[in-house]
Design an enzyme around this catalytic site. Sequence first.
Site, mmCIF file in Angstrom:
data_model
loop_
_atom_site.group_PDB
_atom_site.id
_atom_site.type_symbol
_atom_site.label_atom_id
_atom_site.label_comp_id
_atom_site.label_asym_id
_atom_site.label_seq_id
_atom_site.Cartn_x
_atom_site.Cartn_y
_atom_site.Cartn_z
ATOM 1 N N LYS A 11 0.839 -1.206 0.000
ATOM 2 C CA LYS A 11 0.000 0.000 0.000
ATOM 3 C C LYS A 11 0.878 1.262 0.000
ATOM 4 O O LYS A 11 2.102 1.177 0.176
ATOM 5 C CB LYS A 11 -0.922 -0.047 1.220
ATOM 6 N N TYR A 51 -12.232 -2.507 -3.424
ATOM 7 C CA TYR A 51 -12.756 -2.582 -2.051
ATOM 8 C C TYR A 51 -14.284 -2.541 -2.025
ATOM 9 O O TYR A 51 -14.875 -1.999 -1.074
ATOM 10 C CB TYR A 51 -12.194 -1.423 -1.225
ATOM 11 N N ASN A 114 -1.791 0.012 7.052
ATOM 12 C CA ASN A 114 -1.285 -1.288 7.517
ATOM 13 C C ASN A 114 -0.448 -2.008 6.462
ATOM 14 O O ASN A 114 -0.359 -3.232 6.451
ATOM 15 C CB ASN A 114 -2.439 -2.153 8.031
ATOM 16 N N HIS A 117 -1.905 -5.360 1.405
ATOM 17 C CA HIS A 117 -3.182 -6.021 1.161
ATOM 18 C C HIS A 117 -2.884 -7.439 0.699
ATOM 19 O O HIS A 117 -1.932 -7.664 -0.046
ATOM 20 C CB HIS A 117 -3.971 -5.299 0.054
ATOM 21 N N GLU A 128 -9.389 -10.293 -7.631
ATOM 22 C CA GLU A 128 -8.437 -9.185 -7.509
ATOM 23 C C GLU A 128 -7.310 -9.299 -8.542
ATOM 24 O O GLU A 128 -6.875 -8.285 -9.098
ATOM 25 C CB GLU A 128 -7.895 -9.144 -6.077
HETATM 26 N N1 LIG Z 1 -9.772 3.156 9.790
HETATM 27 C C1 LIG Z 1 -10.097 1.865 9.699
HETATM 28 N N2 LIG Z 1 -9.616 1.166 8.631
HETATM 29 C C2 LIG Z 1 -9.939 -0.148 8.538
HETATM 30 C C3 LIG Z 1 -10.760 -0.785 9.511
HETATM 31 N N3 LIG Z 1 -10.923 -2.069 9.140
HETATM 32 C C4 LIG Z 1 -10.225 -2.197 7.987
HETATM 33 N N4 LIG Z 1 -9.624 -1.047 7.618
HETATM 34 C C5 LIG Z 1 -8.812 -0.805 6.422
HETATM 35 O O1 LIG Z 1 -9.483 -1.405 5.320
HETATM 36 C C6 LIG Z 1 -8.680 -2.452 4.782
HETATM 37 C C7 LIG Z 1 -9.559 -3.588 4.330
HETATM 38 O O2 LIG Z 1 -10.166 -4.166 5.468
HETATM 39 P P1 LIG Z 1 -10.274 -5.747 5.636
HETATM 40 O O3 LIG Z 1 -10.535 -6.385 4.312
HETATM 41 O O4 LIG Z 1 -11.250 -5.989 6.730
HETATM 42 O O5 LIG Z 1 -8.823 -6.151 6.198
HETATM 43 P P2 LIG Z 1 -7.625 -6.962 5.505
HETATM 44 O O6 LIG Z 1 -8.246 -8.019 4.621
HETATM 45 O O7 LIG Z 1 -6.840 -7.524 6.650
HETATM 46 O O8 LIG Z 1 -6.817 -5.935 4.724
HETATM 47 C C8 LIG Z 1 -7.701 -2.803 5.905
HETATM 48 O O9 LIG Z 1 -6.529 -3.422 5.456
HETATM 49 C C9 LIG Z 1 -7.442 -1.455 6.520
HETATM 50 O O10 LIG Z 1 -6.530 -0.704 5.703
HETATM 51 C C10 LIG Z 1 -11.255 -0.009 10.608
HETATM 52 O O11 LIG Z 1 -11.975 -0.505 11.496
HETATM 53 N N5 LIG Z 1 -10.872 1.301 10.658
HETATM 54 MG MG LIG Z 2 -9.680 -7.815 3.151
#
Ligand SMILES: Nc1nc2c(ncn2[C@@H]2O[C@H](COP(=O)(O)OP(=O)(O)O)[C@@H](O)[C@H]2O)c(=O)[nH]1
Ligand SMILES: [Mg+2]
Length: 134
Positions: A11, A51, A114, A117, A128
């Site tokens: 990212k 997303y 973080n 991805h 994807e």
């Molecule tokens: N600010 C914020 N960002 C989030 C949160 N949950 C997810 N994100 C962001 O959205 C991305 C996609 O979320 P997710 O698919 O649930 O997590 P991943 O699959 O571990 O990347 C994450 O990698 C974070 O960058 C949240 O509760 N707060």
């Molecule tokens: Mg995810």
Amino acid sequence: MAIQNTFIMVKPDGVRRGLVGEVISRFERKGLTLEKIRKLDIDEDLARHHYAEHVEKPFFPDLLEFITSGPVVAMQWSGESAVSVCRDLMGATDPKAASPGTIRGDFGLEVTENLVHGSDGIESAERELDIFFG
Ligand SMILES: Nc1nc2c(ncn2[C@@H]2O[C@H](COP(=O)(O)OP(=O)(O)O)[C@@H](O)[C@H]2O)c(=O)[nH]1
Ligand SMILES: [Mg+2]
């Protein structure tokens, strides 16, 4: 046991901080194979497509601003059980909770920024990879 392909992306924070090589090195040392790689800027349309499952979530505006804030490095990695192996190497979504030894656990502190991805399943990996390399 099956060879899988998965989609991994460094990212914008990881690119800005010069951690592309670190991320690639961790996957390579694990024994995975880098199949494809490209650097690109994600615009709003691409972010909403990639997303799609998160567009209605409260954090989406922050995620959109972040993921469009600079270039990303998109990759296809292959190997035995690559989808779950890559997720394990990345660590938990929130870097504060991610175990030391994982990419997010070693380099992150904030949930939006973080670093990486990774596809969360075989179907999302196919989807994807098609978006970024189809
Ligand atoms: N600010 C914020 N960002 C989030 C949160 N949950 C997810 N994100 C962001 O959205 C991305 C996609 O979320 P997710 O698919 O649930 O997590 P991943 O699959 O571990 O990347 C994450 O990698 C974070 O960058 C949240 O509760 N707060
Ligand atoms: Mg995810």
